[in-house]
Write an enzyme that holds these catalytic residues in place. Structure first.
Site, PDB file in Angstrom:
ATOM      1  N   ASP A  62       0.853  -1.189   0.000  1.00  0.00           N
ATOM      2  CA  ASP A  62       0.000   0.000   0.000  1.00  0.00           C
ATOM      3  C   ASP A  62       0.888   1.238   0.000  1.00  0.00           C
ATOM      4  O   ASP A  62       2.110   1.122  -0.083  1.00  0.00           O
ATOM      5  CB  ASP A  62      -0.964  -0.012   1.199  1.00  0.00           C
ATOM      6  CG  ASP A  62      -2.305   0.623   0.856  1.00  0.00           C
ATOM      7  OD1 ASP A  62      -2.303   1.779   0.405  1.00  0.00           O
ATOM      8  OD2 ASP A  62      -3.353  -0.042   1.019  1.00  0.00           O
ATOM      9  N   HIS A  97      -2.873   2.935  -4.667  1.00  0.00           N
ATOM     10  CA  HIS A  97      -2.284   2.493  -3.392  1.00  0.00           C
ATOM     11  C   HIS A  97      -0.883   1.909  -3.614  1.00  0.00           C
ATOM     12  O   HIS A  97      -0.560   0.838  -3.110  1.00  0.00           O
ATOM     13  CB  HIS A  97      -3.198   1.465  -2.706  1.00  0.00           C
ATOM     14  CG  HIS A  97      -4.432   2.081  -2.092  1.00  0.00           C
ATOM     15  ND1 HIS A  97      -4.417   2.773  -0.902  1.00  0.00           N
ATOM     16  CD2 HIS A  97      -5.723   2.125  -2.533  1.00  0.00           C
ATOM     17  CE1 HIS A  97      -5.643   3.207  -0.620  1.00  0.00           C
ATOM     18  NE2 HIS A  97      -6.448   2.831  -1.588  1.00  0.00           N
ATOM     19  N   GLU A 136      -9.923   2.679  -5.296  1.00  0.00           N
ATOM     20  CA  GLU A 136      -9.480   4.037  -4.991  1.00  0.00           C
ATOM     21  C   GLU A 136      -8.266   4.470  -5.820  1.00  0.00           C
ATOM     22  O   GLU A 136      -7.213   4.762  -5.273  1.00  0.00           O
ATOM     23  CB  GLU A 136      -9.165   4.138  -3.484  1.00  0.00           C
ATOM     24  CG  GLU A 136     -10.374   3.836  -2.617  1.00  0.00           C
ATOM     25  CD  GLU A 136     -10.101   3.944  -1.118  1.00  0.00           C
ATOM     26  OE1 GLU A 136     -11.020   4.346  -0.396  1.00  0.00           O
ATOM     27  OE2 GLU A 136      -8.980   3.627  -0.669  1.00  0.00           O
TER      28      GLU A 136
END
Ligand code: TNX
Length: 726
Positions: free
Chosen positions: A187, A261, A325
């Site tokens: 991440d 990420h 995302e």
């Protein structure tokens, strides 16, 4: 003539009987028949025998756990091949367990079933009643899971967990018949898996300048010689954990996040981002605009090399590629990305994401692997065999199923175990609220039309670790909710019954204790507040609660009330309510309190709630509880508290934002605080700065309503903690 023997065999059609009869099994099995009059006497050491190859591990496992003795034949506990598969629907994870006066027999088709039979037997043998009696009631169990995907995700990127400890979590999952461990390994805040071809990924990407997220240095032990925070798992360690989990019927599904990420990877290889950096490993949460460049072929070469090693390390047929995302801001301005859009005839940047993911999926397919990704990957077209992990409610999974995909349900409002377990008195968390009962109510096929239900593989809880600085905190967030999840994905839906579950949990708490697990104890009590009404709630069935209304400490002499019974209070009279639940042993749990100092008011707002947050949380006199509004606040939005009659106040303030004292993310940015004498005309009294507005009101001002008004739009989420009046 043969003597007539009467067996009082009872079939427990509903779990309520399970608890009542002392079978504190978690998750509840499909069926138990108990013979009330017969017992298997426990004599140490118990002998265990099997000649079934698939049962060897489980036999050894059980022997060790109960200090038993393996014998070649004639054991008191035996594992045998099940010759009637229809008893367990032919399910390779199912088993039968027979306890007679002479012996205990576990039958199954395969390793998994034998292992779960052993786990159930362990719970039966360890039961307090069984032990005090020195005997186990004779019984017959038939059991198999409702879903094939029973998962828990651990985020080791935001905060890192010790390698040995990961085995401890595997043990807990196995004891609750969870079979999938989804491991979030990369991440923005860290890269946690050794990749031989790219040592920089962990040399650089695994370490950041501090623990971050507002935690203190001493809240973790994971630092290197340079005092940087982080860590990673070597390939050797991974192989060890994979083997350990596999023996316990747990598949490890690794997650390598892409295209978003990805900041930790970009730190090691800045040329893989659109801007080329410089990048810095994140010390906070959120969504980064810096993602892998979609126009650069070197990125795909890199990811393919990484995934090649991952595919080999993890035998799982399924690999998680993230996909959530991923902002498109960098792609928009990147010549290479725009060239790709043109070359591939894509409709735009959103489709560029699906190009990216599909290209990776194709590569993994060549390694005989299928991808699973967060529900965003569905948005612009994805290869049909991709599995969708639905996190924004069940709807992503439902849409996926309708389009022929398989799906795993992991909706935030039931399955996000990074959310708090109670409204107050809990450690800092990501926000949101998933109490034990809520986790228990999770149903992976909720709202799924019958014809698509076979596409739903199961459900999963997620432990995002932004606010879990150490292993103890992960344990706290996982237990006891793990048991609620386990029952939601294993036990037949018709048998679910929360009161019965909470009774069985009393035994499960002992098991957590024994396994040295830092579980959340059940003394938590939640106080729900309606208009002038209090409702007390607790994690224990039929709880009795002691409360006070004068600020004193509730004790044995305080008034008592049963949970879920409403208490109506005269308005504006009481300032504070304090409550404590009576624990099963008669002592009192920890104190919960709620301030009631906001006059009766009605909230009106055009803001949409994020999840189950209610606007009244912003006027309940408690800044720990808050109203969380969904992202995108248009200009002109208002949030109004209107009183039943005009009031006078000396001071009015409002706190917004993720930080308790205002500010942080999700705060009111370009907004003002206004008052009105009549609900029609408004007067500005303060402007928000860093999420806070406060004003002294001129003496004698009549106030019928207070409102927050947004001058400009903001595309963030919004946390309104409290409007305070004095
Ligand atoms: C959203 S769930 C995320 C994570 C955060 C989590 C916190 C998902 C696919 N993305 O990156 O950690 O919220 O609850």
């Amino acid at each position: 003539m043969k003597p007539l023997i009467l067996f009082f065999t009872m079939l427990f059609a509903g779990t309520p009987f399970l608890a009542a009869n002392g079978y504190a099994l978690v998750p509840a099995p499909v069926e138990i028949k108990a013979n009330e009059n017969d017992f298997f006497v426990l004599n140490a050491p118990m002998t265990i025998a099997t000649d079934v190859p698939a049962a060897q591990f489980s036999a050894d496992f059980l022997t060790k756990k109960i200090n038993g003795k393996r014998v070649p034949a004639n054991g008191k506990i035996v594992f045998e091949k099940l010759n009637a598969p229809e008893k367990i629907n032919g399910n390779h994870e199912g088993y039968t367990l027979d306890v007679s006066r002479e012996k205990i027999t576990i039958r199954a088709l395969d390793n998994a079933g034998f292992f779960y039979g052993a786990q159930t037997l362990l719970q039966l043998l360890d039961d307090e009643k069984t032990r005090s009696r020195g005997a186990l009631k004779s019984l017959q169990i038939r059991d198999f899971p409702r879903f094939q995907w029973r998962g828990v995700m651990l985020d080791s990127a935001r905060h890192f967990q010790d390698f040995e400890w990961v085995k401890k979590i595997i043990d807990l999952l196995a004891s609750q018949k969870i079979n999938t461990f989804h491991w979030h390994l990369t991440d923005d805040q860290g890269w946690r898996v050794e990749i031989k071809k790219y040592p920089q990924l962990t040399e650089i990407g695994a370490w950041r300048d501090g623990i971050g997220f507002g935690f203190l240095e001493n809240e973790s032990v994971h630092y290197n010689a340079k005092k940087q925070y982080g860590g990673f798992y070597t390939q050797e360690q991974i192989r060890e954990i994979v083997a350990y989990a596999r023996e316990r019927n747990i598949t490890i599904v690794p997650e390598i996040e892409l295209p978003g990420h990805a900041v930790a990877a970009l730190c090691a290889f800045p040329q893989l981002g659109c801007t080329g950096g410089p990048y810095e490993i994140w010390l906070k949460g959120g969504v980064s605009n810096d993602v892998f460049c979609a126009g650069n072929d070197e990125v795909f070469e890199f990811l393919e090399n990484v995934l090649e090693e991952i595919a080999e390390l993890f035998p799982s047929k399924i690999i998680h590629i993230g996909g959530d995302e991923c902002p498109k801001i960098r792609w928009q301005k990147c010549p290479k990305c725009q060239e790709r859009v043109r070359d591939e005839n894509l409709r735009g940047n959103a489709e560029l994401q699906s190009y990216f993911v599909n290209r990776i999926a194709k590569f993994l397919a060549s390694k005989n692997k299928t991808i699973i990704g967060w529900d965003e990957i569905l948005e612009d077209g994805i290869t049909p065999d991709a599995i969708i992990m639905s996190w924004r409610g069940n709807s992503g999974g439902i849409n996926a199923a309708k389009r022929g995909h398989r799906a795993v349900m992991s909706p935030t409002n039931y399955c996000y175990f990074d959310y708090s377990q109670a409204r107050t008195g809990e450690p800092k968390s990501f926000g949101g609220l998933v109490p034990l009962k809520r986790a228990y109510d999770f149903d992976p096929t909720q709202d799924v039309p019958a014809e698509f239900q076979n596409k739903i593989l199961g459900g999963q809880a997620n432990l995002w670790s932004e606010y879990m600085p150490n292993e103890a905190q992960v344990e706290y967030m996982l237990a006891p909710r793990i048991s609620a999840l386990a029952e939601a994905v294993w036990s037949p839906r018709e048998l679910k019954n929360y009161d019965d579950f909470s009774t069985r949990m009393l035994e499960q708490y002992r098991r957590f204790e024994k396994a040295n697990w830092n579980y959340r104890k059940p003394e938590g009590i939640i106080i729900r507040l309606g208009a002038g009404t209090l409702v007390f709630d607790a994690d224990l069935p039929n709880a009795t609660i002691a409360y006070t209304l004068d600020g004193s400490v509730p004790d044995e002499n305080s008034p008592r009330i049963q949970s879920n019974i409403a208490l109506t209070l005269p308005q504006d009279k009481y300032k504070i309510v304090r409550a404590r639940v009576f624990l099963p042993n008669g002592t009192l749990g920890k104190i919960n309190e709620r301030h009631l100092n906001f006059p009766k008011a009605l909230v009106e707002t055009t803001l949409l709630p994020y999840q189950n947050f209610v606007p009244e949380n912003a006027i309940d006199g408690n800044r720990d509880s808050f109203f969380w509004a969904d992202a995108n606040v248009p200009a002109g939005t208002t949030f109004t508290a209107r009183f039943d009659k005009p009031k006078r106040f000396g001071k009015i303030s409002c706190i917004t934002g993720k930080n308790e004292n205002g500010g942080g993310g999700d705060k009111a940015e370009n907004a003002v605080l206004e008052i009105s004498p009549d609900g029609k005309t408004w007067q500005k009294i303060a402007t928000f700065r860093r999420g806070i507005a406060h004003a002294t009101v001129p003496a004698g001002t009549q106030i019928l309503a207070i409102r927050i008004r947004f001058i400009e739009s903001q595309d963030t989420w919004l946390v309104i903690r409290e409007i305070k009046v004095e």
